[in-house]
Design a protein around this motif. Structure first.
Motif, short mmCIF file in Angstrom:
data_model
loop_
_atom_site.label_atom_id
_atom_site.label_comp_id
_atom_site.label_asym_id
_atom_site.label_seq_id
_atom_site.Cartn_x
_atom_site.Cartn_y
_atom_site.Cartn_z
N ASN A 34 0.74 -1.12 -0.06
CA ASN A 34 0.06 0.04 -0.07
C ASN A 34 0.80 1.40 -0.18
O ASN A 34 0.22 2.49 -0.32
CB ASN A 34 -0.90 -0.03 1.30
N GLY A 35 2.14 1.23 0.30
CA GLY A 35 2.98 2.40 0.46
C GLY A 35 4.37 2.37 -0.50
O GLY A 35 4.30 2.98 -1.36
N ILE A 36 5.26 1.40 -0.22
CA ILE A 36 6.52 1.44 -0.82
C ILE A 36 6.30 1.38 -2.29
O ILE A 36 7.06 1.90 -3.01
CB ILE A 36 7.52 0.61 -0.02
N SER A 37 5.61 0.41 -2.66
CA SER A 37 5.46 -0.03 -3.96
C SER A 37 4.89 0.98 -4.84
O SER A 37 5.34 1.38 -6.19
CB SER A 37 4.49 -1.03 -4.22
N VAL A 38 3.95 1.99 -4.24
CA VAL A 38 3.73 3.10 -5.04
C VAL A 38 4.55 4.21 -5.10
O VAL A 38 4.75 4.54 -6.27
CB VAL A 38 2.14 3.90 -4.29
N ILE A 39 5.39 4.12 -4.04
CA ILE A 39 6.46 5.05 -4.30
C ILE A 39 7.66 4.98 -5.16
O ILE A 39 8.15 5.65 -5.80
CB ILE A 39 7.25 5.55 -2.90
N SER A 40 7.78 3.64 -5.08
CA SER A 40 8.90 2.90 -6.30
C SER A 40 8.09 3.22 -7.57
O SER A 40 9.12 3.67 -8.54
CB SER A 40 8.83 1.55 -6.09
N LEU A 41 7.01 2.93 -7.93
CA LEU A 41 6.48 3.07 -9.21
C LEU A 41 6.44 4.82 -9.75
O LEU A 41 6.86 4.83 -10.71
CB LEU A 41 4.99 2.59 -9.28
N LEU A 42 6.13 5.61 -8.98
CA LEU A 42 6.18 6.93 -8.91
C LEU A 42 7.50 7.63 -9.17
O LEU A 42 7.63 8.80 -9.89
CB LEU A 42 5.32 7.67 -7.91
N THR A 43 8.67 6.92 -8.64
CA THR A 43 9.91 7.45 -8.56
C THR A 43 10.31 7.41 -10.14
O THR A 43 10.96 8.18 -10.81
CB THR A 43 10.88 6.25 -8.00
N TYR A 44 9.82 6.16 -10.86
CA TYR A 44 10.14 6.23 -12.29
C TYR A 44 9.12 7.00 -13.03
O TYR A 44 9.62 7.74 -14.25
CB TYR A 44 9.92 4.80 -12.81
N ALA A 45 7.81 6.94 -12.88
CA ALA A 45 6.95 7.64 -13.54
C ALA A 45 7.08 9.08 -13.65
O ALA A 45 6.86 9.69 -14.56
CB ALA A 45 5.55 6.94 -13.16
N ALA A 46 7.28 9.63 -12.38
CA ALA A 46 7.39 11.14 -12.26
C ALA A 46 8.68 11.73 -13.24
O ALA A 46 8.50 12.85 -13.43
CB ALA A 46 7.91 11.44 -10.71
N THR A 47 9.57 11.15 -13.15
CA THR A 47 10.88 11.41 -14.00
C THR A 47 10.60 11.49 -15.39
O THR A 47 10.63 12.43 -16.36
CB THR A 47 11.92 10.44 -13.82
N LYS A 48 9.53 10.61 -15.84
CA LYS A 48 9.12 10.43 -17.36
C LYS A 48 8.04 11.75 -17.28
O LYS A 48 8.20 12.42 -18.55
CB LYS A 48 8.19 9.11 -17.64
N MET A 49 7.42 11.98 -16.45
CA MET A 49 6.25 13.03 -16.64
C MET A 49 7.01 14.38 -16.67
O MET A 49 6.65 15.44 -17.29
CB MET A 49 5.26 13.03 -15.55
#
Length: 245
Positions: free
Chosen positions: A110-125
């Motif tokens: 519920n927490g760490i995995s979301v942050i992990s995904l957003l680490t990569y996605a945020a850079t793309k955005m």
């Protein structure tokens, strides 16, 4: 024509959001753990008008797969207008209190995995200098309560992360939205008694899409949860610890 990525696409709220975008003939990239259900949802969205639909399998706790997953989704769509993160689990709080590994598993999901995904996605955005990142968290993250504080801790972690991410990405023209639903009538809450505070996923989906479109940053969904959670947050600890919530 918009390009939409939905992670956790088989969840009730995510499905309803996908239907709204399908009616607008969007291109959809749907990611979920249950690929059989994902195939059924895909066929339904084709009938509803989606232009193209890609699907991918995803296990939240396989952290080493996250970067590839994000890269493939962004490559398939070229430009991403909306990234919606809508998965999660509702843990057994009593089990988490006695089994640290179960507690860690739920915090990861519920927490760490979301942050992990957003680490990569945020850079793309950030690189494309546009788009929207929306994450469904929960009002449970506003204040720890004995009934679900492991779940609340994970959601609160994500909400704090999103605050900082929003500040960072605002300079690149990327809109970050934290959606905090209250009680929503979904399969995950099937065993709960329902009352007047419960919302249908269809209603929550309409609110989410409207806030994305209008670049609204208000989190509570439906809005009356702002009042409820404001009261809960200001109750003094000496009183709060005597009540059962």
């Amino acid at each position: 024509m918009q390009n939409i990525i939905i992670i956790g696409a088989t969840s009730a709220m995510a499905r309803e959001v996908a239907k709204l975008y399908a009616k607008e003939k969007a291109n959809l990239y749907l990611i979920a753990r249950d690929t059989s259900r994902l195939d059924i949802i895909k066929q339904d969205l084709v009938v509803r008008g989606a232009n193209t639909i890609h699907t991918a399998h995803f296990d939240a706790n396989q952290f080493d797969s996250h970067q590839v997953l994000i890269d493939q989704a962004f490559d398939a769509l070229s430009r991403v207008d909306v990234l919606l993160v809508a998965y999660g689990s509702l843990p057994n709080q009593e089990l988490c209190q006695t089994n640290s590994m179960k507690a860690i598993e739920e915090l990861n999901t519920n927490g760490i995995s979301v942050i992990s995904l957003l680490t990569y996605a945020a850079t793309k955005m950030e690189q494309q200098k546009s788009g929207n990142i929306t994450v469904i968290t929960s009002v449970a993250g506003d204040r720890g309560r004995q009934s679900n504080y492991v779940y609340g801790a994970a959601k609160g972690m994500v909400s704090t992360y999103l605050q900082g991410l929003a500040q960072r990405l605002s300079k690149s023209g990327v809109h970050v939205l934290d959606i905090k639903p209250g009680f929503v009538d979904t399969p995950m809450t099937a065993e709960f008694d329902k009352g007047v505070l419960w919302a249908k996923p269809e209603k929550v989906a309409l609110i989410i899409k409207k806030r994305i479109s209008n670049k609204v940053t208000f989190s509570y969904t439906p809005a009356f949860w702002f009042v409820i959670m404001t009261i809960i947050k200001i109750v003094p600890k000496v009183i709060f610890n005597k009540v059962k919530l």
